[in-house]
Write an enzyme that holds these catalytic residues in place. Structure first.
Site, PDB file in Angstrom:
ATOM      1  N   HIS A  64      38.057  31.752  51.675  1.00 28.47           N
ATOM      2  CA  HIS A  64      39.261  31.319  50.556  1.00 28.47           C
ATOM      3  C   HIS A  64      40.442  31.149  51.072  1.00 28.47           C
ATOM      4  CE1 HIS A  64      39.488  32.369  45.867  1.00 28.47           C
ATOM      5  NE2 HIS A  64      40.469  31.558  46.269  1.00 28.47           N
ATOM      6  N   ARG A 108      35.575  28.651  42.444  1.00 28.12           N
ATOM      7  CA  ARG A 108      35.184  29.987  42.399  1.00 28.12           C
ATOM      8  C   ARG A 108      33.825  30.200  42.662  1.00 28.12           C
ATOM      9  NH1 ARG A 108      39.777  30.689  42.690  1.00 28.12           N
ATOM     10  NH2 ARG A 108      41.349  31.651  41.324  1.00 28.12           N
ATOM     11  N   GLU A 122      33.221  38.145  46.697  1.00 23.50           N
ATOM     12  CA  GLU A 122      34.168  37.860  48.238  1.00 23.50           C
ATOM     13  C   GLU A 122      35.183  39.404  47.808  1.00 23.50           C
ATOM     14  OE1 GLU A 122      37.628  34.848  46.772  1.00 23.50           O
ATOM     15  OE2 GLU A 122      35.519  34.174  47.075  1.00 23.50           O
TER      16      GLU A 122
END
Length: 326
Positions: free
Chosen positions: A292, A231, A260
Site C-alpha cells: 500500500h 482498495r 492488510e
C-alpha cells in the site's frame, strides 16, 4: 485551536511542525487511535488519523465526549469511518485530496512489472540463473486495457496508457469528458469481455465491495491481468486464488489487500503473519504485491498532511472546504 494527530509516521513530522502556529497547537503520536487512548486528545477540537484507525460509532461517541468537533483522515479513502454515525453525532469529517500522479505512475509500474515478468526474473538473478525461458513478456501497445473508475487517478492512468499505445476501454457511473478523449466508454460487461488487462480506481462502497468475484471473473478473458491500486476489499480473495490456480487470471498486480490492516506499514520481520491468503498468493511468480505504497512520494505526503490539518481547521471555523464529507 488544538489538533491531535495519531498514526503519525516519521516522514510526516516536519510538515506537521511547519503547520503549527500561534493559533494552532499540534500534538503528534505514532500510535493508532483507540477507545483506550482517545483521552489523550481531551480538549482538542480536531483529531487526525490515517486509515488504520477504525472510526466506528463507539469511537466517534468517545470523540464527541472529549470535545472533538472534526475528525480528519489524511487519506483519500474514508471507508474506515462510520459517516452516518458522525453525521448523527454532529462531528465533521474531512478527507484529503492530493495530486493523482503518484498513484498513476505506480499503477503503470505495476502493469509493466507484471507484463514483463520482472518478479521471476529478479528471483533467477539472485541465484545466478540468467536464462530467458518462461520470461517472454507483452507490450502495452498490443493490449486492450480496461480502466474501472475514471476520476482523477483513473484519468491520469488512461492518459499514460494512451502514450504507451494501448487501446483503452473505460467504465464509470459518471463519465469524465476529459477521459473520453483518450478512452472509449463501454458497459462494465463489455469492458470485462474485451480487456486483456483491467485496472481498478474506484472507492470502496457497499456496491463495489468484492466486485471482482467468481461471477465477474467468468465474464473476463482467459489470462486477464488484474491491477488494483485502490482498495483490497474490491476483490474477493478466495476467487483471486482460484483464478490464479486455474490460470483464468494471467497475472495479478496489487498494492492493496483485504485484511492488510495491522500488517502493512509496519515491520513484521520477526512475526507470524496470520493472513494466510496473503502469504499464499504472494508466492506465485505471476503475482506482484506491494505494501500500500502507491501514494508514497514526498510531494504526496506533504500535501496529505497539509490538507489533513488545514481542511478540518476550516471546517471548525465554519468555512467551506472541498474535503469536507459531513
Amino acid at each position: 485551536m488544538k489538533l491531535y494527530a495519531f498514526e503519525v509516521r516519521g516522514d510526516e513530522l516536519s510538515t506537521f511542525a511547519k503547520l503549527e502556529n500561534e493559533n494552532l497547537e499540534i500534538t503528534t503520536n505514532s500510535d493508532i487511535l483507540t477507545e483506550d487512548n482517545i483521552s489523550l486528545a481531551e480538549g482538542c477540537e480536531i483529531i487526525s488519523t490515517l486509515g488504520m484507525t477504525r472510526w466506528d460509532r463507539k469511537l466517534l461517541k468517545k470523540a464527541k465526549e472529549t470535545g472533538v468537533k472534526c475528525i480528519s483522515t489524511r487519506t483519500i479513502g474514508y471507508n474506515h469511518i462510520d459517516i452516518n454515525a458522525a453525521k448523527e453525532l454532529g462531528i465533521h469529517v474531512c478527507n484529503v485530496h492530493y495530486s493523482p500522479d503518484s498513484v498513476a505512475d505506480f499503477t503503470l509500474m505495476l502493469m509493466l512489472v507484471a507484463l514483463r515478468k520482472y518478479k521471476p526474473a529478479v528471483y533467477r538473478q539472485n541465484v545466478n540463473d540468467f536464462s530467458l525461458g518462461g520470461l517472454q513478456g507483452r507490450t502495452l501497445s498490443s493490449m486492450t486495457v480496461g480502466v474501472v473508475g475514471t476520476g482523477k487517478i483513473g484519468y491520469e492512468v488512461i492518459k499514460r496508457l494512451k502514450s504507451f499505445g494501448a487501446k483503452v476501454l473505460a467504465y464509470d457511473v459518471y463519465r469524465n469528458p476529459k477521459a473520453a478523449e483518450y478512452a472509449e466508454y463501454v458497459s462494465l460487461d463489455d469492458l470485462y469481455a474485451n480487456s486483456d488487462m483491467i485496472s481498478y480506481h474506484i472507492p470502496l462502497t457497499s456496491e463495489s465491495a468484492k466486485m471482482v468475484n467468481s461471477y465477474t471473473l467468468s465474464k473476463m478473458k482467459d489470462g486477464v491481468v488484474l491491477v488494483n491500486t485502490a482498495r483490497g476489499e474490491l476483490m474477493d480473495v478466495s476467487c483471486l486464488i482460484k483464478g490464479i490456480e486455474s490460470e483464468k487470471i494471467g497475472a495479478l498486480a496489487t498494492d492493496v489487500f483485504d485484511g492488510e490492516t495491522d500488517i502493512y506499514h509496519k515491520s513484521r520481520v520477526n512475526d507470524i503473519i496470520s493472513n494466510r491468503d496473503m502469504a499464499y498468493l504472494r508466492q506465485f511468480p505471476n503475482v506482484v504485491m506491494t505494501q500500500h505504497m502507491a501514494f508514497y512520494t514526498g510531494s504526496a505526503v506533504e500535501e496529505m498532511v497539509t490538507r489533513g490539518v488545514n481542511e478540518p481547521v476550516k471546517a471548525v471555523m465554519g468555512e467551506k472546504s472541498p474535503c469536507l464529507i459531513v
